[in-house]
Motif scaffolding. Structure first.
Motif, PDB file in Angstrom:
ATOM      1  N   UNK A 169      -8.574  -7.556  -0.648  1.00  0.00           N
ATOM      2  CA  UNK A 169      -9.254  -7.670  -2.117  1.00  0.00           C
ATOM      3  C   UNK A 169      -7.957  -6.916  -2.589  1.00  0.00           C
ATOM      4  N   UNK A 170      -7.627  -5.879  -2.110  1.00  0.00           N
ATOM      5  CA  UNK A 170      -6.340  -4.866  -2.765  1.00  0.00           C
ATOM      6  C   UNK A 170      -5.202  -5.909  -2.963  1.00  0.00           C
ATOM      7  N   UNK A 171      -5.010  -6.705  -1.832  1.00  0.00           N
ATOM      8  CA  UNK A 171      -3.684  -7.759  -1.766  1.00  0.00           C
ATOM      9  C   UNK A 171      -3.903  -8.518  -3.034  1.00  0.00           C
ATOM     10  N   UNK A 172      -5.174  -9.304  -2.948  1.00  0.00           N
ATOM     11  CA  UNK A 172      -5.481 -10.545  -3.791  1.00  0.00           C
ATOM     12  C   UNK A 172      -5.106 -10.040  -5.430  1.00  0.00           C
ATOM     13  N   UNK A 173      -5.913  -8.909  -5.363  1.00  0.00           N
ATOM     14  CA  UNK A 173      -5.985  -8.129  -7.122  1.00  0.00           C
ATOM     15  C   UNK A 173      -4.728  -7.863  -7.613  1.00  0.00           C
ATOM     16  N   UNK A 227       6.800 -13.894   5.988  1.00  0.00           N
ATOM     17  CA  UNK A 227       5.526 -13.494   6.648  1.00  0.00           C
ATOM     18  C   UNK A 227       5.378 -12.020   6.590  1.00  0.00           C
ATOM     19  N   UNK A 228       4.243 -11.436   6.148  1.00  0.00           N
ATOM     20  CA  UNK A 228       3.883  -9.885   6.157  1.00  0.00           C
ATOM     21  C   UNK A 228       2.469  -9.733   7.037  1.00  0.00           C
ATOM     22  N   UNK A 229       2.715  -9.012   7.633  1.00  0.00           N
ATOM     23  CA  UNK A 229       1.455  -8.967   8.742  1.00  0.00           C
ATOM     24  C   UNK A 229       0.841  -7.338   8.591  1.00  0.00           C
ATOM     25  N   UNK A 230      -0.081  -7.270   9.410  1.00  0.00           N
ATOM     26  CA  UNK A 230      -0.948  -6.059   9.303  1.00  0.00           C
ATOM     27  C   UNK A 230      -1.118  -5.524  10.820  1.00  0.00           C
ATOM     28  N   UNK A 265      -2.519  -3.375  -1.442  1.00  0.00           N
ATOM     29  CA  UNK A 265      -1.506  -3.510  -2.523  1.00  0.00           C
ATOM     30  C   UNK A 265      -0.237  -3.261  -2.177  1.00  0.00           C
ATOM     31  N   UNK A 266       0.109  -2.448  -1.190  1.00  0.00           N
ATOM     32  CA  UNK A 266       1.572  -2.093  -0.743  1.00  0.00           C
ATOM     33  C   UNK A 266       2.019  -3.105  -0.106  1.00  0.00           C
ATOM     34  N   UNK A 267       1.413  -4.019   0.743  1.00  0.00           N
ATOM     35  CA  UNK A 267       1.684  -5.569   1.000  1.00  0.00           C
ATOM     36  C   UNK A 267       1.775  -6.535  -0.044  1.00  0.00           C
ATOM     37  N   UNK A 298     -15.804  14.432   3.597  1.00  0.00           N
ATOM     38  CA  UNK A 298     -16.620  13.285   3.714  1.00  0.00           C
ATOM     39  C   UNK A 298     -15.470  12.093   3.868  1.00  0.00           C
ATOM     40  N   UNK A 299     -14.345  12.126   3.475  1.00  0.00           N
ATOM     41  CA  UNK A 299     -13.352  10.996   3.531  1.00  0.00           C
ATOM     42  C   UNK A 299     -11.995  11.616   4.085  1.00  0.00           C
ATOM     43  N   UNK A 300     -11.270  11.075   5.027  1.00  0.00           N
ATOM     44  CA  UNK A 300     -10.173  11.464   5.580  1.00  0.00           C
ATOM     45  C   UNK A 300      -9.139  10.210   5.718  1.00  0.00           C
ATOM     46  N   UNK A 301      -8.060  10.169   4.921  1.00  0.00           N
ATOM     47  CA  UNK A 301      -6.994   9.130   4.938  1.00  0.00           C
ATOM     48  C   UNK A 301      -6.159   9.193   6.050  1.00  0.00           C
ATOM     49  N   UNK A 302      -6.177   8.193   6.917  1.00  0.00           N
ATOM     50  CA  UNK A 302      -5.107   8.198   8.208  1.00  0.00           C
ATOM     51  C   UNK A 302      -3.863   7.597   8.036  1.00  0.00           C
ATOM     52  N   UNK A 303      -3.857   7.064   6.646  1.00  0.00           N
ATOM     53  CA  UNK A 303      -2.401   6.595   6.402  1.00  0.00           C
ATOM     54  C   UNK A 303      -2.044   5.290   6.680  1.00  0.00           C
ATOM     55  N   UNK A 304      -0.891   4.798   6.259  1.00  0.00           N
ATOM     56  CA  UNK A 304      -0.130   3.516   6.681  1.00  0.00           C
ATOM     57  C   UNK A 304       1.164   3.482   6.368  1.00  0.00           C
ATOM     58  N   UNK A 305       2.093   2.773   7.087  1.00  0.00           N
ATOM     59  CA  UNK A 305       3.558   2.695   7.160  1.00  0.00           C
ATOM     60  C   UNK A 305       3.950   1.406   7.098  1.00  0.00           C
ATOM     61  N   UNK A 306       4.651   0.837   6.115  1.00  0.00           N
ATOM     62  CA  UNK A 306       5.399  -0.500   6.412  1.00  0.00           C
ATOM     63  C   UNK A 306       6.258  -0.572   6.737  1.00  0.00           C
TER      64      UNK A 306
END
Length: 315
Positions: A173-177, A243-246, A140-142, A291-299
């Motif tokens: 899926x998050x990007x397209x939605x 262009x946006x990459x990952x 979604x961020x992208x 059970x879940x740990x978010x390791x994050x993302x930076x644009x």
């Protein structure tokens, strides 16, 4: 009597040897492929956290030659279970194929920590923790950045990697939605590179040639984004098609700096390895983990690429 003493001495030596062997436990780190700087950066995180493991515990790092070699990864997990490792850190390349192997680990009472991608819901009870980027949020961020750069109308393309991989489902899926919900942009694709840079380059070259009115393009993982960026360069579309990459290796950083890519979404790959190892360490010490740990993302863009927030995740 001497013979009996000799037997006793021999038994004592064997016992000492067995004890020494038993004292050295292995944590098996199994990733999607070893042929990627993203996963090599995960290994650096593992190495940084080795000190947190119980004394006498070592780590091994392994993975298939490519992310699409799913059967090879399944075999690696099964082999780790068969040699009775102390724990497993796993980046599953396929959500369904890895469930039986992870179940075998659970039955053998071997703790499993997943990183990057999840296994199917049917296998949720068999692992103890899942560490990853919130891939849906990252996608979604992208998408938000794409809309900010190209507007809400026109045509964009999606260059993906392995269909059905846990991270791919959430990320793409998050990007397209988000694009569909917040714009009238027409989406070309997704196309699947199988995480092969050369395949992504060829696919992107074809997409650019057959869609001269393309306004933007999204490359959803490291090899795919590199191939995509090289195709933009070679076709003369760098800076003209957004262009946006990952991911964030040196190649992708260069593409951001020279304007070939407008942005890259960078995961905390080092953090996955470090936190994954620390989590296994807690499990081996019988401590509770989330059970879940978010390791994050930076644009990362040209504007912030030299700032601490970006440097902490680039590799």
């Amino acid at each position: 009597m001497r013979k009996f003493a000799a037997i006793l001495a021999g038994s004592a030596i064997a016992l000492v040897a067995f004890s020494a062997q038993a004292a050295e436990k292995e944590v098996a780190v199994i990733v999607k492929t070893v042929n990627s700087t993203f996963w090599q950066n995960v290994q650096k995180g593992v190495d940084a956290a080795k000190k947190d493991l119980p004394e006498g515990t070592t780590t091994t790092f392994n993975g298939p030659a490519s992310e699409s070699a799913i059967a090879d990864e399944v075999n690696m997990v099964e082999n780790a279970v068969n040699r009775q490792v102390a724990g497993i850190i796993l980046a599953p390349s396929d959500p369904d194929a890895l469930v039986p192997a992870v179940k075998k680990a659970w039955e053998a009472r071997i703790p499993v920590v997943l990183i990057d991608s999840q296994i199917a819901k049917s296998g949720e009870q068999y692992y103890q923790s899942f560490l990853a980027t919130d891939n849906k949020a990252a996608g979604e961020l992208c998408a938000k950045e794409m809309i900010a750069k190209v507007g809400t109308e026109g045509k964009i393309a999606v260059m993906s990697y392995v269909a059905g991989a846990g991270s791919e489902i959430g990320r793409v899926g998050g990007f397209i939605d988000y694009i569909k919900a917040h714009s009238k942009l027409q989406i070309v694709g997704p196309f699947y590179s199988q995480s092969q840079m050369a395949t992504a380059l060829n696919q992107t070259t074809d997409v650019l040639a057959s869609n001269p009115d393309l306004k933007g393009i999204f490359g959803a993982n490291e090899p795919t984004a590199i191939g995509m960026a090289r195709a933009l360069e070679q076709s003369g579309k760098a800076g003209k098609v957004v262009g946006i990459g990952f991911d964030g290796n040196e190649d992708l950083q260069k593409f951001v700096k020279d304007g070939t890519l407008a942005a890259i979404a960078v995961q905390g790959s080092f953090q996955m390895g470090e936190l994954g190892t620390q989590t296994i360490a807690k499990l081996l010490k019988k401590e509770k983990v989330e059970k879940f740990q978010d390791t994050g993302v930076v644009l990362v863009t040209k504007e912030n690429i030299d700032k601490p927030e970006a440097k902490n995740v680039l590799y």
